[in-house]
Design an enzyme around this catalytic site. Structure first.
Site, PDB file in Angstrom:
ATOM      1  CG  HIS A 164      -1.943  -1.141   1.175  1.00  0.00           C
ATOM      2  ND1 HIS A 164      -2.694  -1.517   0.077  1.00  0.00           N
ATOM      3  CD2 HIS A 164      -2.232  -2.040   2.158  1.00  0.00           C
ATOM      4  CE1 HIS A 164      -3.420  -2.588   0.385  1.00  0.00           C
ATOM      5  NE2 HIS A 164      -3.149  -2.927   1.635  1.00  0.00           N
TER       6      HIS A 164
ATOM      7  CG  ASP B 222      -5.669  -5.815   0.032  1.00  0.00           C
ATOM      8  OD1 ASP B 222      -5.805  -6.737   0.852  1.00  0.00           O
ATOM      9  OD2 ASP B 222      -5.499  -4.639   0.380  1.00  0.00           O
TER      10      ASP B 222
END
Length: 454
Positions: free
Chosen positions: A269, A320
């Protein structure tokens, strides 16, 4: 030996025509020869298949179920997380295997050649380990055996509920291990990987700065001297504030100063970085594992991709939360995020490469590095991880090379993916996984048994 012949293929040196690729019985590319006459299986356009570097497979079964506003008018990542905790408390090993197989099937159909599973659901409800402490890890391996997907398993170390080392909550208790028990779990899972397919591998993942103690975080490079190391980093403002308050530094700065970050690391991220942190982390050699659709879904923020790549930072793509699995859409979302933030167009394009071509080259190289997998290149000595695009489709008609790649990412979708090989296993043909019917049936049975979980 298998031979594939591509009218056009993206080789390490660029586009080539009339390319013959030989694959040996173990799934390795043994020979690549351009400018040949057609032989073997014919495809219009062939590309190296990227690695999906960040997946929480079980969350796929939640997709679409968390789009209502909760009682908190500032519904956010943190309220979504509470729903996720309630959901996962119902999952059995059979559920996890069925959901993971479905996710991997969808990844292959989207054009991914391998998956890195950031796996943190280890124990029974209530936190008691299964008789086999690596039971859940072995279910992920079983799913990969069923789907034929290349796998890098990352057992996740998750010990605390925050930087203050508070106890895990009821929703997190299934993740929890002190460092010594986690090392045991990792060792047992490693034995399972050794008995799996020849291209399966294992790494390790300290979950985040807030979930692992300072001493253990500093020891990871030596405690696990080989294989990739992945970690969530600087995803949310609340995380940044918690780390800064507890440890006196922002997450990226603390990690750079204390964890020996280098090319073995993939940081996931990194959406909450200053420009100085972005440059420093890019130059560390670590890969940024980006998940643009999940980051959009959860309101994480926008990764500073242009600054990162301008400073030679490596990037890779993951799905994810698996709210939607689409390789082309992840790339499109990543580029569009930069355009919206900066008021520009073709944010990642260079003087020599179009937007999609540059992004694609970056993620196949970054995915290979982040997974420790010899992949990302149609070249002898690499796994035969490849996918074919249908340039005979009306959506790509008349488009060639970089323009075809741009048209797939920005004007097409993953329906243009016709065939996918993972370590030479031809798992997708005509756009459909070879075991789709069986895998989907198992997934539907699982959803039926979980329908009241949310």
């Amino acid at each position: 030996m298998t031979t594939i012949w591509a009218e056009t293929a993206l080789l390490p040196g660029g586009w080539a025509s009339g390319v013959s690729i030989d694959i040996d019985a173990d799934g390795w590319i043994s020979a690549v020869q351009p400018n040949t006459t057609a032989n073997g299986m014919r495809v219009p356009m062939l590309l190296p298949a990227p690695v999906n570097v960040h997946s929480h497979a079980f969350q796929r079964a939640m997709a679409g179920l968390t789009e209502r506003r909760g009682p908190d008018p500032t519904d956010s990542f943190w309220t979504w997380r509470q729903l996720m905790f309630r959901f996962l408390d119902r999952l059995t090993p059979d559920h996890v295997e069925a959901i993971t197989a479905f996710v991997q099937m969808e990844m292959l159909e989207a054009g991914y050649g391998a998956s890195v599973e950031f796996h943190y659901l280890h124990h029974q409800p209530g936190g008691t380990p299964y008789d086999n402490i690596a039971e859940m890890s072995e279910r992920v391996m079983a799913a990969a055996n069923q789907t034929g997907m290349g796998l890098c398993l990352l057992p996740v170390h998750y010990q605390y509920g925050g930087c203050d080392q508070r106890d895990l909550t009821a929703g997190q208790i299934r993740f929890g291990n002190a460092f010594e028990r986690f090392q045991t779990l990792h060792s047992v899972a490693s034995c399972g990987i050794s008995a799996a397919s020849g291209d399966a591998s294992i790494g390790v993942a300290p979950h985040s700065l807030r979930a692992v103690g300072i001493a253990d975080l500093k020891a990871y490079g030596t405690a696990f001297p080989s294989g990739p190391i992945h970690m969530h980093l600087a995803e949310q403002w609340a995380e940044v504030e918690q780390v800064e308050q507890a440890w006196g530094a922002r997450p990226v700065a603390w990690a750079l100063d204390n964890m020996g970050l280098d090319a073995r690391w993939c940081l996931i991220h990194c959406t909450q970085m200053t420009s100085t942190e972005t440059v420093a982390l890019a130059r560390s050699g670590a890969v940024a594992g980006l998940c643009p659709m999940t980051e959009s879904s959860l309101g994480d923020g926008i990764f500073d991709g242009v600054r990162w790549t301008d400073n030679s930072g490596a990037i890779a793509i993951g799905s994810d939360s698996n709210i939607r699995i689409s390789l082309s859409e992840e790339l499109r979302t990543l580029d569009y995020s930069q355009r919206l933030r900066d008021g520009t167009r073709a944010a990642f394009a260079s003087h020599h490469k179009s937007t999609a071509r540059r992004l694609f080259d970056e993620i196949v190289a970054g995915g290979a590095q982040a997974s420790g997998r010899r992949t990302g290149r149609i070249e002898p000595g690499h796994w035969a991880d490849m996918f074919a695009l249908d340039t005979t489709s009306e959506h790509l008609w008349g488009r060639v090379r970089d323009t075809a790649l741009d048209s797939w990412v920005f004007a097409g979708d993953d329906c243009l993916v016709t065939d996918v090989w993972s370590a030479g296993r031809h798992m997708v043909r005509g756009g459909e996984h070879a075991r789709r019917a069986q895998i989907v049936a198992g997934y539907k049975r699982t959803i039926d048994s979980l329908k009241d979980a949310l």
